[in-house]
Design a protein around this motif. Structure first.
Motif, PDB file in Angstrom:
ATOM      1  N   LEU A  90      -1.824 -40.291 -12.087  1.00 50.67           N
ATOM      2  CA  LEU A  90      -2.653 -39.899 -12.851  1.00 50.67           C
ATOM      3  C   LEU A  90      -2.785 -38.953 -12.227  1.00 50.67           C
ATOM      4  O   LEU A  90      -2.810 -38.987 -10.918  1.00 50.67           O
ATOM      5  N   GLY A  91      -2.524 -37.248 -12.335  1.00 57.81           N
ATOM      6  CA  GLY A  91      -3.253 -36.685 -12.136  1.00 57.81           C
ATOM      7  C   GLY A  91      -4.470 -37.123 -11.670  1.00 57.81           C
ATOM      8  O   GLY A  91      -5.722 -37.616 -12.533  1.00 57.81           O
ATOM      9  N   TYR A  92      -6.061 -35.871 -11.410  1.00 56.13           N
ATOM     10  CA  TYR A  92      -7.020 -36.017 -11.410  1.00 56.13           C
ATOM     11  C   TYR A  92      -7.455 -35.251 -12.994  1.00 56.13           C
ATOM     12  O   TYR A  92      -7.044 -34.686 -13.306  1.00 56.13           O
ATOM     13  N   GLY A  93      -8.629 -36.581 -13.546  1.00 56.03           N
ATOM     14  CA  GLY A  93      -9.454 -35.968 -14.334  1.00 56.03           C
ATOM     15  C   GLY A  93      -8.353 -36.678 -15.523  1.00 56.03           C
ATOM     16  O   GLY A  93      -8.727 -36.321 -17.690  1.00 56.03           O
ATOM     17  N   THR A  94      -6.898 -37.284 -15.157  1.00 51.04           N
ATOM     18  CA  THR A  94      -6.109 -38.231 -16.388  1.00 51.04           C
ATOM     19  C   THR A  94      -6.563 -38.719 -16.820  1.00 51.04           C
ATOM     20  O   THR A  94      -7.301 -39.731 -16.814  1.00 51.04           O
ATOM     21  N   THR A  95      -7.033 -38.216 -18.501  1.00 45.51           N
ATOM     22  CA  THR A  95      -6.814 -39.176 -19.730  1.00 45.51           C
ATOM     23  C   THR A  95      -5.943 -39.792 -20.935  1.00 45.51           C
ATOM     24  O   THR A  95      -5.421 -39.156 -21.061  1.00 45.51           O
ATOM     25  N   GLY A  96      -5.937 -41.064 -21.241  1.00 49.14           N
ATOM     26  CA  GLY A  96      -5.001 -41.309 -22.534  1.00 49.14           C
ATOM     27  C   GLY A  96      -4.165 -41.860 -22.196  1.00 49.14           C
ATOM     28  O   GLY A  96      -3.532 -42.406 -23.026  1.00 49.14           O
ATOM     29  N   LEU A  97      -3.519 -41.562 -20.542  1.00 47.62           N
ATOM     30  CA  LEU A  97      -2.354 -42.572 -20.354  1.00 47.62           C
ATOM     31  C   LEU A  97      -2.571 -43.577 -19.194  1.00 47.62           C
ATOM     32  O   LEU A  97      -3.605 -43.345 -18.010  1.00 47.62           O
ATOM     33  N   THR A  98      -2.072 -44.488 -19.219  1.00 47.22           N
ATOM     34  CA  THR A  98      -2.239 -45.301 -17.779  1.00 47.22           C
ATOM     35  C   THR A  98      -0.754 -45.214 -17.349  1.00 47.22           C
ATOM     36  O   THR A  98       0.135 -45.683 -17.883  1.00 47.22           O
ATOM     37  N   VAL A  99      -1.152 -45.337 -15.816  1.00 44.26           N
ATOM     38  CA  VAL A  99       0.338 -45.974 -15.272  1.00 44.26           C
ATOM     39  C   VAL A  99       0.911 -47.478 -15.691  1.00 44.26           C
ATOM     40  O   VAL A  99       0.296 -48.019 -15.956  1.00 44.26           O
TER      41      VAL A  99
END
Ligand code: NAP
Length: 312
Positions: free
Chosen positions: A75-84
């Motif tokens: 995930l990039g900085y600040g990315t929400t809504g998806l997970t590794v």
């Protein structure tokens, strides 16, 4: 990582080569996706975004392919809504490196979660054709129950999805294409089929909506079929003619996570069936792009299988 790249704008399909490229950087709001399956559009080597960034600066060598299905690995900085570890599918940006690679960086909002029971090779066939068909029929032409729609190229990538969506909303569907496309178009739900090489388009009569994927003379001949107040939508090129008393709209498909999720749900429940043709490994991308012989369905490049094993 291994990727398909292009460097020379004049080389055409022969310029596609399998190369080592740096692992992508996850910018703000990006995710890195391990690509399992990728889709491409045969004409994309002519698109400006394949060669330059949004400011028009050369960005070669570039990685083509704008449809993908895979698994989030970073995930990039600040990315929400998806997970590794999450399975996802969607579109990559037109002016960034694309999906014909082992890994790609994508804005998270361009992707939707993908249920475990949908194959990556099927999901990768849906983002462009599914969103384009939906946006053309419903966002731009406002097709509703009981209306009549003429869908050109009804057995092709976009047209085959448009036929299914239009039928489901309760529209009367007239499909067109080559003689060989008749059975596919009728099996997808078109009530009538016209062979554009042999049949007279004018026999269709008036329609509420024309959905065009071909352009040029087919588009021009279709404008006079649009009923007063009706709409002609084309995805081929901006129209040079207008219906006498109707609208003509050209648009470029936009990412839409919520709509992708809805399309995926239709896949799961078998209300929607993208036609997947050949499935090829990454190393055979150039020959898949160059393919001249007519094949039914979209060609998908399988980069890794469900276990993550690479396919070269
Ligand atoms: N504006 C956008 O956002 C957008 C989005 C997606 C796609 N596109 C563009 O839309 C076009 C269609 O995309 P697609 O993925 O649906 O392509 P596709 O899978 O090749 O489907 C097009 C269909 O139309 C048929 N066709 C083309 N010309 C014909 C003619 N003169 N007479 C009879 N049938 C004809 C094709 O048959 P043959 O294969 O025999 O030619 C094929 O079955 C492409 O140019 C693509 O680049 C634009």
């Amino acid at each position: 990582m291994r990727a398909i790249t292009v460097r020379d704008r004049d080389a055409g399909v022969s310029g596609l080569s399998l190369t080592d490229m740096p692992y992508p950087h996850a910018a703000e709001n990006d995710v890195i996706v391990r690509v399992h399956a990728a889709g491409f559009t045969p004409g994309e080597l002519d698109w400006p975004g394949t060669w330059t960034d949004r400011a028009g600066r050369d960005r070669t060598p570039t990685i083509p392919g704008h449809e993908l299905s895979g698994v989030v690995v970073e995930l990039g900085y600040g990315t929400t809504g998806l997970t590794v570890g999450q399975r996802v599918f969607g579109l990559t940006d037109w002016a960034r490196n694309g999906s014909l690679a082992e890994y790609t960086a994508v804005e998270a909002r361009n992707l939707a979660p993908l249920a475990a029971d949908i194959d990556h090779t099927v999901a990768a066939a849906l983002p462009i054709s599914g969103l384009t068909a939906w946006q053309g029929l419903f966002d731009h032409a406002h097709l509703t129950t009981g209306q009549t729609v003429l869908i050109h190229g009804a057995a092709g990538g976009v047209g085959s999805i448009a036929v299914q969506l239009a039928r489901e909303v309760g529209a009367r569907v007239i499909g067109t294409g080559r003689a060989d496309d008749r059975d596919v178009a009728l099996s997808l739900g078109a009530q009538t089929f016209l062979d554009l090489d042999a049949d007279d388009l004018q026999q269709v009569g008036e329609v509420d909506v024309v959905f065009d994927v071909i352009g040029r003379d087919i588009l021009e001949r279709s404008t006079e079929l649009v009923r007063p107040g009706g709409t002609l939508v084309t995805i081929a090129a901006p129209p040079t003619v207008q219906p006498r008393d109707g609208r003509a709209i050209f648009f470029v498909v936009e990412p839409d996570r919520a709509r992708l999720a809805d399309l995926a749900q239709r896949l799961r429940t078998r209300r929607l069936n993208p036609i997947v043709g050949a499935v090829r490994p990454l190393s055979e991308t150039a020959s898949a792009f160059a393919r001249r012989r007519r094949t039914s369905g979209k060609t998908i490049i399988q980069v890794a299988d469900e276990q993550g094993t690479q396919h070269s």
